[in-house]
Scaffold this motif. Structure first.
Motif, PDB file in Angstrom:
ATOM      1  N   TYR A 349      -5.419  28.654  42.983  1.00 13.05           N
ATOM      2  CA  TYR A 349      -6.092  29.944  42.789  1.00 13.05           C
ATOM      3  C   TYR A 349      -6.686  30.046  41.390  1.00 13.05           C
ATOM      4  N   ILE A 352     -10.055  28.290  41.153  1.00 14.45           N
ATOM      5  CA  ILE A 352     -11.178  29.018  41.748  1.00 14.45           C
ATOM      6  C   ILE A 352     -11.833  29.903  40.684  1.00 14.45           C
ATOM      7  N   TRP A 356     -15.618  29.479  38.684  1.00 13.18           N
ATOM      8  CA  TRP A 356     -16.625  30.544  38.589  1.00 13.18           C
ATOM      9  C   TRP A 356     -17.003  30.816  37.139  1.00 13.18           C
ATOM     10  N   LEU A 362     -17.364  26.666  43.737  1.00  9.31           N
ATOM     11  CA  LEU A 362     -15.949  26.984  43.890  1.00  9.31           C
ATOM     12  C   LEU A 362     -15.253  25.876  44.662  1.00  9.31           C
ATOM     13  N   HIS A 370      -6.270  28.122  49.913  1.00  9.56           N
ATOM     14  CA  HIS A 370      -7.241  27.940  48.841  1.00  9.56           C
ATOM     15  C   HIS A 370      -8.660  27.933  49.394  1.00  9.56           C
ATOM     16  N   GLN A 371      -8.842  27.295  50.516  1.00  8.94           N
ATOM     17  CA  GLN A 371     -10.171  27.245  51.129  1.00  8.94           C
ATOM     18  C   GLN A 371     -10.611  28.644  51.548  1.00  8.94           C
ATOM     19  N   ALA A 374     -11.449  30.609  48.325  1.00  7.44           N
ATOM     20  CA  ALA A 374     -12.749  30.228  47.760  1.00  7.44           C
ATOM     21  C   ALA A 374     -13.886  30.808  48.594  1.00  7.44           C
ATOM     22  N   SER A 378     -16.478  33.581  47.226  1.00  6.41           N
ATOM     23  CA  SER A 378     -17.902  33.254  47.193  1.00  6.41           C
ATOM     24  C   SER A 378     -18.751  34.348  47.829  1.00  6.41           C
TER      25      SER A 378
END
Length: 456
Positions: A349, A352, A356, A362, A370-371, A374, A378
């Motif tokens: 985290y 990410i 940015w 990301l 996590h995916q 992100a 986004s």
């Protein structure tokens, strides 16, 4: 053709000219590799030509050894006066010093016609010449004592190995080698006192070796006495060198600054990088606005100083102005905002948010949450991300981020009530699902009013 002790004068002149040309070319290449890219400062030139000795010194030693072994063969069986013995090695010292001066002159051409920061250190140049003289005398003595065909390359390799070892030793020994230490930090400055002490040591050792050799071949007691005096001078130089404290990083640099849109200040020798640094850090400053890390001034600091953002100041390290220097400075500064998290989940985290802030794509991360995080992040607009960071900066800095800060994660998103995803027309709410207790943000998401939906 007139012969000079078995060696033609024309041959000696030709060899000297070739040696000057080779040493100058090699010195320029070696100095170019030591120069700090993009820096317009006299200290940079001096540090570069001194650094070139690591390559030019062994070549000078090999040349001196070659001349010495030929001289000994030509003078075999002849008696030598003091001046006749010293004339050839002194001529070699003059030749290599001419090559050093030519290298300095070529590097200084651009420096002279442009506005350079700092000042030319004559004591530093003197130390460089003294170092070359020592290399030459070592080679001469080696060639005379061991007149064999393999002696010149052996003398060069031995000098390179010895002085490289001394220069890389981080204890007291590195102060005895002719050099400034690498990597060189412009904030250290070039103090004349250490260079003067090194020059005394190097010249004392050079004179002791040369006069000791001359006393051996001429059997002159007076020459031997002078050699002993040179040993005392060398000892004095060593004592002064070792008594000198390590140079501290300068704190009174007269910065060169660019004041708009934020203030960016660097060493005056690196002012060419102000525009690129300003463009990079202006974007970072806008993203950190309103957080405890907000800043309006960026200031270059010495390389050894730890980066500690505080009071609207963003300290940075800029070793040089090579390609990508602004991005590297930004990466290091952003990494200093929050330490790496101990666990894979928390660190994912953190990455990410770091990506940015750096303006990078990301990362998906190693785990499904996590995916999802992100992807969720986004979808937020730039304004929403900045507001999000203002709310949760302390959690970001202290490794407190979790799936609840990024839409709740895949599992929570499937069971979340429809009221948690209000339409843009009804209200502006972040789809954040904090736990009901035990987290720093325990209020329900509907209490976070005034923020835009990720679909805005």
């Amino acid at each position: 053709m007139r012969e000079h002790a078995g060696v033609s004068r024309e041959e000696l002149k030709h060899s000297a000219a070739v040696t000057v040309a080779v040493l100058m070319a090699l010195g320029l290449v070696a100095a170019w590799n030591v120069l700090i890219p993009g820096v317009d400062a006299w200290e940079n030139i001096v540090a570069a030509v001194i650094g070139s000795l690591r390559m030019t010194g062994p070549v000078a030693a090999a040349f001196a050894a070659w001349v010495a072994l030929r001289k000994r063969r030509a003078l075999r069986g002849r008696s030598l006066t003091t001046w006749r013995a010293l004339k050839a090695p002194l001529a070699i010292v003059v030749v290599v010093m001419c090559s050093f001066g030519a290298t300095v002159l070529v590097l200084a051409v651009k420096t002279v016609i442009t506005d350079q920061a700092g000042r030319l250190s004559l004591s530093g140049l003197g130390m460089g010449m003294a170092g070359l003289a020592l290399y030459s005398v070592i080679g001469w003595v080696a060639g005379w004592v061991l007149p064999r065909a393999f002696t010149p390359p052996l003398a060069g390799l031995a000098c390179y190995g010895l002085f490289s070892w001394l220069a890389e030793d981080r204890g007291w020994a590195d102060q005895l080698a002719p050099g400034t230490g690498e990597p060189y930090d412009l904030f250290q400055g070039l103090s004349g006192a250490p260079f003067l002490d090194q020059t005394i040591w190097l010249l004392g050792l050079t004179a002791a070796l040369l006069l000791g050799w001359a006393a051996l071949v001429t059997r002159q007691a007076l020459v031997l006495a002078c050699a002993l005096l040179s040993v005392l001078a060398a000892g004095t130089g060593v004592a002064r060198v070792l008594a000198q404290p390590k140079p501290a990083a300068a704190v009174d640099i007269a910065y060169s600054c660019q004041d708009w849109p934020i203030t960016v200040c660097v060493h005056p020798g690196m002012r060419a990088g102000l525009t690129e640094l300003s463009a990079t850090f202006t974007q970072i400053a806008s993203r950190l606005a309103g957080t405890p890390a907000a800043f309006t001034r960026v200031e270059q600091r010495p390389l050894e100083e730890e980066l500690k953002p505080s009071n609207g100041l963003a300290p940075i390290h800029v070793p040089d102005l090579s390609a990508g220097f602004a991005e590297e400075a930004a990466y290091e500064y952003i990494e200093s905002l929050a330490a790496r998290c101990p666990g894979t989940v928390a660190d994912g985290y953190r990455e990410i948010v770091m990506a940015w802030l750096r303006g990078e794509p990301l990362p998906g991360g190693p785990l499904p949450e996590h995916q999802y995080a992100a992807s969720w992040f986004s979808w937020l607009s730039e304004h929403q991300r900045r507001e999000w960071l203002r709310m949760f900066y302390s959690d970001f800095q202290n490794c407190g981020l979790s799936s609840t800060y990024f839409g709740g994660g895949p599992a929570r998103a499937q069971v979340a009530p429809s009221s948690a995803h209000p339409s843009p027309e009804s209200t502006h709410v972040y789809p954040v699902y904090p736990e009901t207790e035990g987290t720093p943000n325990s209020a329900p998401s509907t209490s976070m009013a005034g923020m835009g939906s990720p679909t805005d």
